[in-house]
Write a protein that holds these residues in place. Structure first.
Motif, PDB file in Angstrom:
ATOM      1  N   PRO A  82       0.815  -1.223   0.000  1.00 36.89           N
ATOM      2  CA  PRO A  82       0.000   0.000   0.000  1.00 36.89           C
ATOM      3  C   PRO A  82       0.850   1.276   0.000  1.00 36.89           C
ATOM      4  CG  PRO A  82      -0.226  -1.158   2.095  1.00 36.89           C
ATOM      5  CD  PRO A  82       0.544  -2.051   1.175  1.00 36.89           C
ATOM      6  N   PHE A  83       2.034   1.223   0.592  1.00 38.72           N
ATOM      7  CA  PHE A  83       2.923   2.385   0.585  1.00 38.72           C
ATOM      8  C   PHE A  83       3.358   2.719  -0.843  1.00 38.72           C
ATOM      9  CE2 PHE A  83       7.432   3.822   0.668  1.00 38.72           C
ATOM     10  CZ  PHE A  83       7.209   5.109   1.121  1.00 38.72           C
ATOM     11  N   ILE A  84       3.824   1.724  -1.577  1.00 39.50           N
ATOM     12  CA  ILE A  84       4.247   1.942  -2.968  1.00 39.50           C
ATOM     13  C   ILE A  84       3.057   2.384  -3.810  1.00 39.50           C
ATOM     14  CG2 ILE A  84       5.184   0.860  -5.061  1.00 39.50           C
ATOM     15  CD1 ILE A  84       7.304   1.445  -2.874  1.00 39.50           C
ATOM     16  N   GLU A  85       1.909   1.779  -3.588  1.00 38.43           N
ATOM     17  CA  GLU A  85       0.704   2.169  -4.324  1.00 38.43           C
ATOM     18  C   GLU A  85       0.365   3.636  -4.073  1.00 38.43           C
ATOM     19  OE1 GLU A  85      -2.258   1.792  -7.052  1.00 38.43           O
ATOM     20  OE2 GLU A  85      -0.713   0.308  -6.591  1.00 38.43           O
ATOM     21  N   SER A  86       0.494   4.092  -2.826  1.00 38.89           N
ATOM     22  CA  SER A  86       0.190   5.491  -2.499  1.00 38.89           C
ATOM     23  C   SER A  86       1.110   6.443  -3.256  1.00 38.89           C
ATOM     24  CB  SER A  86       0.280   5.731  -0.991  1.00 38.89           C
ATOM     25  OG  SER A  86       1.619   5.732  -0.541  1.00 38.89           O
ATOM     26  N   ILE A  87       2.360   6.051  -3.428  1.00 41.10           N
ATOM     27  CA  ILE A  87       3.300   6.875  -4.184  1.00 41.10           C
ATOM     28  C   ILE A  87       2.860   6.965  -5.642  1.00 41.10           C
ATOM     29  CG2 ILE A  87       5.653   6.906  -5.119  1.00 41.10           C
ATOM     30  CD1 ILE A  87       6.562   5.854  -2.369  1.00 41.10           C
ATOM     31  N   LEU A  88       2.459   5.846  -6.198  1.00 43.93           N
ATOM     32  CA  LEU A  88       2.074   5.808  -7.605  1.00 43.93           C
ATOM     33  C   LEU A  88       0.817   6.620  -7.907  1.00 43.93           C
ATOM     34  CD1 LEU A  88       2.787   2.057  -8.380  1.00 43.93           C
ATOM     35  CD2 LEU A  88       4.203   4.052  -8.964  1.00 43.93           C
ATOM     36  N   ILE A  89      -0.101   6.700  -6.952  1.00 48.50           N
ATOM     37  CA  ILE A  89      -1.335   7.468  -7.186  1.00 48.50           C
ATOM     38  C   ILE A  89      -1.238   8.879  -6.591  1.00 48.50           C
ATOM     39  CG2 ILE A  89      -2.765   5.404  -7.399  1.00 48.50           C
ATOM     40  CD1 ILE A  89      -3.786   5.915  -4.546  1.00 48.50           C
ATOM     41  N   ASN A  90      -0.021   9.254  -6.173  1.00 49.87           N
ATOM     42  CA  ASN A  90       0.273  10.594  -5.672  1.00 49.87           C
ATOM     43  C   ASN A  90      -0.554  10.968  -4.444  1.00 49.87           C
ATOM     44  OD1 ASN A  90       1.821  12.934  -5.769  1.00 49.87           O
ATOM     45  ND2 ASN A  90       0.257  14.030  -6.923  1.00 49.87           N
ATOM     46  N   GLU A  91      -0.659  10.027  -3.534  1.00 49.30           N
ATOM     47  CA  GLU A  91      -1.322  10.279  -2.258  1.00 49.30           C
ATOM     48  C   GLU A  91      -0.380   9.890  -1.132  1.00 49.30           C
ATOM     49  OE1 GLU A  91      -5.100   8.343  -1.976  1.00 49.30           O
ATOM     50  OE2 GLU A  91      -5.926   9.440  -3.678  1.00 49.30           O
ATOM     51  N   GLU A  92      -0.682  10.347   0.074  1.00 52.26           N
ATOM     52  CA  GLU A  92       0.106   9.944   1.225  1.00 52.26           C
ATOM     53  C   GLU A  92      -0.457   8.648   1.790  1.00 52.26           C
ATOM     54  OE1 GLU A  92      -0.781  13.576   2.385  1.00 52.26           O
ATOM     55  OE2 GLU A  92       1.057  14.471   1.629  1.00 52.26           O
ATOM     56  N   TYR A  93       0.412   7.823   2.301  1.00 56.23           N
ATOM     57  CA  TYR A  93       0.009   6.602   2.998  1.00 56.23           C
ATOM     58  C   TYR A  93      -0.340   7.028   4.423  1.00 56.23           C
ATOM     59  CZ  TYR A  93       0.302   1.802   4.735  1.00 56.23           C
ATOM     60  OH  TYR A  93       0.036   0.582   5.313  1.00 56.23           O
ATOM     61  N   SER A  94      -1.548   7.513   4.587  1.00 55.70           N
ATOM     62  CA  SER A  94      -1.953   8.212   5.801  1.00 55.70           C
ATOM     63  C   SER A  94      -1.874   7.363   7.065  1.00 55.70           C
ATOM     64  CB  SER A  94      -3.360   8.783   5.644  1.00 55.70           C
ATOM     65  OG  SER A  94      -4.289   7.759   5.367  1.00 55.70           O
ATOM     66  N   GLU A  95      -1.962   6.049   6.933  1.00 60.13           N
ATOM     67  CA  GLU A  95      -1.914   5.176   8.109  1.00 60.13           C
ATOM     68  C   GLU A  95      -0.600   5.300   8.866  1.00 60.13           C
ATOM     69  OE1 GLU A  95      -2.818   4.204   5.090  1.00 60.13           O
ATOM     70  OE2 GLU A  95      -4.907   3.617   5.327  1.00 60.13           O
ATOM     71  N   LYS A  96       0.464   5.671   8.177  1.00 61.87           N
ATOM     72  CA  LYS A  96       1.785   5.733   8.791  1.00 61.87           C
ATOM     73  C   LYS A  96       2.463   7.088   8.604  1.00 61.87           C
ATOM     74  CE  LYS A  96       1.623   1.401  10.064  1.00 61.87           C
ATOM     75  NZ  LYS A  96       2.612   0.398  10.314  1.00 61.87           N
TER      76      LYS A  96
END
Length: 131
Positions: A82-96
């Motif tokens: 999910p962290f890498i996915e968040s980077i790809l969709i230009n969002e923050e991985y808000s959980e962490k």
């Protein structure tokens, strides 16, 4: 030593491998992030760097994403996809999420400790040496 061609690089991930982070799995996290990037064929898009201590030991394992300047805390191998996915969709991985950069400094996420100011730390070290 390799010299990477960074001309296609869009993201740089800095992974703390200081002693506190290493005690809780930083090496495993580093390898998991690199494997995820490779499995998704993103090696030319996302570059990783294993660092020494980033000064946020309470937040171990610490990962920093540039160019956004976003700091993450408590990452582990389960967070990698999910962290890498968040980077790809230009969002923050808000959980962490730990800190986000907003042009004039970093904004700390709710629940993240402030820490000590560098100047106070330096003064404290000098005082102990002189005392």
């Amino acid at each position: 030593m390799a010299t990477w061609d960074l001309s296609s690089t869009m993201h740089h991930i800095l992974i703390c491998n200081g002693s506190s982070c290493n005690r809780v799995g930083a090496e495993e996290l580093t390898q998991a992030i690199r494997k995820e990037i490779s499995d998704r064929d993103l090696d030319n898009t996302i570059h990783t760097t294993r660092t020494r201590c980033n000064g946020r030991c309470h937040d171990k394992c610490v990962v920093i994403h540039y160019p956004k300047g976003t700091w993450y805390k408590d990452l582990n191998s389960e967070d990698v996809s999910p962290f890498i996915e968040s980077i790809l969709i230009n969002e923050e991985y808000s959980e962490k999420l730990s800190h986000t950069f907003h042009g004039e400094g970093f904004q700390r996420s709710q629940g993240v400790i402030t820490g000590i100011l560098k100047d106070k730390e330096r003064v404290s070290k000098v005082s102990k040496k002189q005392g």
